[in-house]
Design a protein around this motif. Sequence first.
Motif, mmCIF file in Angstrom:
data_model
loop_
_atom_site.group_PDB
_atom_site.id
_atom_site.type_symbol
_atom_site.label_atom_id
_atom_site.label_comp_id
_atom_site.label_asym_id
_atom_site.label_seq_id
_atom_site.Cartn_x
_atom_site.Cartn_y
_atom_site.Cartn_z
ATOM 1 N N VAL A 1 0.838 -1.197 0.000
ATOM 2 C CA VAL A 1 0.000 0.000 0.000
ATOM 3 C C VAL A 1 0.875 1.249 0.000
ATOM 4 O O VAL A 1 0.618 2.201 -0.741
ATOM 5 C CB VAL A 1 -0.965 0.002 1.210
ATOM 6 C CG1 VAL A 1 -1.646 1.359 1.366
ATOM 7 C CG2 VAL A 1 -2.008 -1.087 1.063
ATOM 8 N N LYS B 1 2.402 1.687 -3.466
ATOM 9 C CA LYS B 1 1.387 2.122 -4.423
ATOM 10 C C LYS B 1 1.060 3.595 -4.217
ATOM 11 O O LYS B 1 0.972 4.359 -5.173
ATOM 12 C CB LYS B 1 0.121 1.282 -4.286
ATOM 13 C CG LYS B 1 -0.969 1.658 -5.260
ATOM 14 C CD LYS B 1 -2.186 0.774 -5.055
ATOM 15 C CE LYS B 1 -3.273 1.030 -6.067
ATOM 16 N NZ LYS B 1 -3.859 2.337 -6.011
ATOM 17 N N THR B 2 0.898 3.992 -2.967
ATOM 18 C CA THR B 2 0.568 5.382 -2.658
ATOM 19 C C THR B 2 1.676 6.309 -3.129
ATOM 20 O O THR B 2 1.409 7.331 -3.760
ATOM 21 C CB THR B 2 0.330 5.551 -1.145
ATOM 22 O OG1 THR B 2 -0.721 4.665 -0.744
ATOM 23 C CG2 THR B 2 -0.067 6.968 -0.798
ATOM 24 N N GLU C 1 1.699 6.362 -7.022
ATOM 25 C CA GLU C 1 0.584 7.137 -7.577
ATOM 26 C C GLU C 1 0.787 8.624 -7.356
ATOM 27 O O GLU C 1 0.533 9.429 -8.246
ATOM 28 C CB GLU C 1 -0.737 6.700 -6.946
ATOM 29 C CG GLU C 1 -1.222 5.367 -7.426
ATOM 30 C CD GLU C 1 -2.497 4.918 -6.722
ATOM 31 O OE1 GLU C 1 -2.889 5.535 -5.706
ATOM 32 O OE2 GLU C 1 -3.093 3.941 -7.193
ATOM 33 N N ASN C 2 1.222 8.992 -6.162
ATOM 34 C CA ASN C 2 1.426 10.404 -5.866
ATOM 35 C C ASN C 2 2.516 11.005 -6.731
ATOM 36 O O ASN C 2 2.401 12.146 -7.170
ATOM 37 C CB ASN C 2 1.754 10.601 -4.386
ATOM 38 C CG ASN C 2 0.566 10.336 -3.498
ATOM 39 O OD1 ASN C 2 -0.576 10.324 -3.950
ATOM 40 N ND2 ASN C 2 0.818 10.117 -2.226
ATOM 41 N N SER D 1 -2.894 11.419 -1.926
ATOM 42 C CA SER D 1 -3.980 10.446 -1.898
ATOM 43 C C SER D 1 -5.191 11.027 -1.181
ATOM 44 O O SER D 1 -5.062 11.725 -0.180
ATOM 45 C CB SER D 1 -3.511 9.172 -1.188
ATOM 46 O OG SER D 1 -4.568 8.273 -1.067
ATOM 47 N N HIS E 1 -3.220 7.188 4.410
ATOM 48 C CA HIS E 1 -2.548 5.887 4.495
ATOM 49 C C HIS E 1 -3.068 5.096 5.690
ATOM 50 O O HIS E 1 -3.275 3.889 5.595
ATOM 51 C CB HIS E 1 -1.042 6.125 4.598
ATOM 52 C CG HIS E 1 -0.222 4.891 4.678
ATOM 53 N ND1 HIS E 1 -0.020 4.073 3.592
ATOM 54 C CD2 HIS E 1 0.443 4.331 5.713
ATOM 55 C CE1 HIS E 1 0.730 3.063 3.960
ATOM 56 N NE2 HIS E 1 1.032 3.196 5.233
ATOM 57 N N TYR F 1 -6.203 3.073 4.961
ATOM 58 C CA TYR F 1 -5.950 1.830 4.231
ATOM 59 C C TYR F 1 -5.480 0.738 5.200
ATOM 60 O O TYR F 1 -5.925 -0.399 5.134
ATOM 61 C CB TYR F 1 -4.892 2.017 3.139
ATOM 62 C CG TYR F 1 -5.355 2.810 1.952
ATOM 63 C CD1 TYR F 1 -6.295 2.285 1.064
ATOM 64 C CD2 TYR F 1 -4.855 4.070 1.695
ATOM 65 C CE1 TYR F 1 -6.721 2.998 -0.027
ATOM 66 C CE2 TYR F 1 -5.268 4.800 0.595
ATOM 67 C CZ TYR F 1 -6.201 4.257 -0.259
ATOM 68 O OH TYR F 1 -6.620 4.970 -1.349
#
Length: 88
Positions: A35, A38-39, A42-43, A50, A54, A57
């Motif tokens: 996670v 991925k965060t 993506e950021n 996000s 966090h 999640y």
Amino acid sequence: MTALQLNAELLRQLSYIADDETYLRKALNTIKRLVAEKTISENESIGMVSEKPHSEYLSDIQEMCDNVKLIKAGKLKGRPVESLLDEL
């Protein structure tokens, strides 16, 4: 596999280790790392923060693991994969 099918498979696999706290912790730590990766990814790619913190999640994943433990202990009734697929 669709995301829903993958989610169902993840829950199924977690149910196999639900009675072993050590393995559940290892699974949880691995998912937490994924996670976080991925965060960050993506950021970086979209230049945004996000929408979901966090910590949310992580608490969702912890709740999922707790539910698997309760299902294995017979204190909570699980849902068949078919019912999840029917919701689509």
